[in-house]
Design an enzyme around this catalytic site. Sequence first.
Site, PDB file in Angstrom:
ATOM      1  CG  HIS A  18      -1.972  -1.077   1.163  1.00  0.00           C
ATOM      2  ND1 HIS A  18      -3.312  -0.819   0.992  1.00  0.00           N
ATOM      3  CD2 HIS A  18      -1.860  -2.429   1.205  1.00  0.00           C
ATOM      4  CE1 HIS A  18      -3.983  -1.961   0.948  1.00  0.00           C
ATOM      5  NE2 HIS A  18      -3.110  -2.960   1.082  1.00  0.00           N
ATOM      6  CG  ASP A 116      -5.000   2.118   1.679  1.00  0.00           C
ATOM      7  OD1 ASP A 116      -4.050   1.865   0.928  1.00  0.00           O
ATOM      8  OD2 ASP A 116      -5.796   1.248   2.091  1.00  0.00           O
TER       9      ASP A 116
HETATM   10 BR1  BUP Z   1       9.664  -9.223  -0.682  1.00  0.00          BR
HETATM   11  C1  BUP Z   1      10.114  -7.768  -1.740  1.00  0.00           C
HETATM   12  N1  BUP Z   1      11.774  -6.484  -2.784  1.00  0.00           N
HETATM   13  O1  BUP Z   1      12.396  -8.327  -1.698  1.00  0.00           O
HETATM   14  P1  BUP Z   1       2.898  -6.418  -3.737  1.00  0.00           P
HETATM   15  C2  BUP Z   1       9.161  -6.900  -2.189  1.00  0.00           C
HETATM   16  N2  BUP Z   1       9.521  -5.816  -2.921  1.00  0.00           N
HETATM   17  O2  BUP Z   1      11.209  -4.635  -3.903  1.00  0.00           O
HETATM   18  P2  BUP Z   1       2.509  -7.477  -1.026  1.00  0.00           P
HETATM   19  C3  BUP Z   1      10.838  -5.605  -3.234  1.00  0.00           C
HETATM   20  O3  BUP Z   1       7.419  -4.791  -2.430  1.00  0.00           O
HETATM   21  P3  BUP Z   1      -0.190  -6.466  -0.870  1.00  0.00           P
HETATM   22  C4  BUP Z   1      11.479  -7.574  -2.049  1.00  0.00           C
HETATM   23  O4  BUP Z   1       8.651  -4.705  -5.724  1.00  0.00           O
HETATM   24  C5  BUP Z   1       6.515  -4.492  -4.571  1.00  0.00           C
HETATM   25  O5  BUP Z   1       6.630  -3.146  -4.933  1.00  0.00           O
HETATM   26  C6  BUP Z   1       7.869  -5.185  -4.678  1.00  0.00           C
HETATM   27  O6  BUP Z   1       3.965  -5.395  -3.179  1.00  0.00           O
HETATM   28  C7  BUP Z   1       8.487  -4.833  -3.350  1.00  0.00           C
HETATM   29  O7  BUP Z   1       2.719  -7.495  -2.614  1.00  0.00           O
HETATM   30  C8  BUP Z   1       6.196  -4.576  -3.093  1.00  0.00           C
HETATM   31  O8  BUP Z   1       3.433  -7.121  -4.907  1.00  0.00           O
HETATM   32  C9  BUP Z   1       5.265  -5.713  -2.789  1.00  0.00           C
HETATM   33  O9  BUP Z   1       1.642  -5.671  -3.957  1.00  0.00           O
HETATM   34  O10 BUP Z   1       1.410  -6.418  -0.710  1.00  0.00           O
HETATM   35  O11 BUP Z   1       3.746  -7.070  -0.371  1.00  0.00           O
HETATM   36  O12 BUP Z   1       1.972  -8.823  -0.716  1.00  0.00           O
HETATM   37  O13 BUP Z   1      -0.662  -7.696  -0.170  1.00  0.00           O
HETATM   38  O14 BUP Z   1      -0.660  -5.220  -0.199  1.00  0.00           O
HETATM   39  O15 BUP Z   1      -0.456  -6.481  -2.342  1.00  0.00           O
END
Ligand code: BUP
Length: 465
Positions: A18, A116
């Site tokens: 988020h 949000d």
């Molecule tokens: Br782990 C990891 N490096 O090693 P999502 C995550 N990320 O840059 P989530 C890294 O975290 P929700 C790592 O690039 C993305 O921007 C990734 O967001 C970054 O999944 C973010 O993909 C992760 O939306 O959140 O964390 O499960 O459940 O809120 O969608």
Amino acid sequence: NSNTLAHVALIPSAGMGHLTPFLRLAASLVQHQYCQVSLITPHPTLSLAESELISRFCSAFPQVNHIQFHLLPFDAATANATDPFWLQFESIRRSAHLLSPLLSSVSPPLSAVICDMSLIYSVLPVTKSLSLPTYILFTTSARMLAFFSCFPIVHGFPTASENYASFDGNVLEIPGIPPLPRSSISPMLLAPNSLPAKILMEDNSILTKLNGVLINTFQGLEGETLEALNNGKVIKELPHVFPVGPFTPREFERRDQSGAALKWLDDQPADSVVYVGFGSRTALTRNQIREIGDGLLKSGCRFLWVVKDKPVDRTDEEGLDEVLGHELLDNMKEKGLVVKTWVDQVEVLSHKAVGGFVSHCGWNSVTEASYCGVRVLAWPQHGDQKINAEVVEMSGLGMWMKNWGWPGEDVVKGKEIGEAIKELMSNESLKTSAAAIKEAARKAGTGVGGGQEASFKRLINEWNK
Ligand code: BUP
């Protein structure tokens, strides 16, 4: 001249999934000088990754006015959930009335607030009492927005305004978009008394009172759904949906730790590596983790794998040895790199050696894969992720093994995982379609008259009224 710019407050909720899109939005708004920005972040953050990202953002953008919003003490036992991130959403919701003095005292006076999506129900009464136009940034897919707009009918309740969808217990039919099967809806949203279901239900009840919905998606990925939403096919009086994606990843997001992973990638042939990462808040069971290790070995492909053993980073302490076991870890050294630290995912996905991505389909991961043109093997784990996996499959960005269930159902075996990864890496048509999505993503983001620019122009007009 900054005195003539509108002033907008951004209020993210909990978790990197988020926070990251909010900060990318803030960066776009100030860099293009669309408006002045105040960033109001709940304090303390749940994960260390969040507080570190906020500090790096503030150093990179000193012109953004950062305000910490101190959360009241919260008794988790009073909310029907165990997931720490949902509990943090609830904690923020229960403190939202404290935003009133913050929002009314910033200078110059605010033109609008963007909060949000999980804060609609608690923030809207505050912003309405201050007569502030209120928008949300919806941090997941347009398909999920369509689902969210109709969500109460899944539980037999009416939606915020007349809706045109129907649910027969098995399939949610929404006009203008492919039907959504019950099996794609997360069990926690089907359980009527769960905290997530309660939050979505409450938020839905005042959805039509918002001034607009910003969403991190674009025509080339979800054109049909955006059309259905904005042409009143889903619910009557849905506020305008502004596609502002895909957000551009930024320099401030980089951390030093990924150096080793990027260096390792430099030594691998083009399009040969599969990157495996399940986002910032999903920890698989140890059994499932070891099957993935086995699957990666069986696939015969090179791999970069980010292992997560606990949902919240502050408590993720066991070493790889302990999580994977010596033998597996040793066997993996030849073909791959396994890490337990954060990697710069966008840097990894942009690397020429990386051709495929085994992803839980958190929406940021999906949009980052589309931005980088990397084909995805969708392996949704919870929440919105099966609905996002449908987008991955329908758009041609990737493939989805639908028979792999939610966690808690059967453990997926290494043999199956290995075969799916082999298919992902060798499928030429997926490679072509993912590359086409990358092109559409770049056009939406930067092309003159692209969806993103048109959305921002319309928003700025509204804020300057
Ligand atoms: Br782990 C990891 N490096 O090693 P999502 C995550 N990320 O840059 P989530 C890294 O975290 P929700 C790592 O690039 C993305 O921007 C990734 O967001 C970054 O999944 C973010 O993909 C992760 O939306 O959140 O964390 O499960 O459940 O809120 O969608």
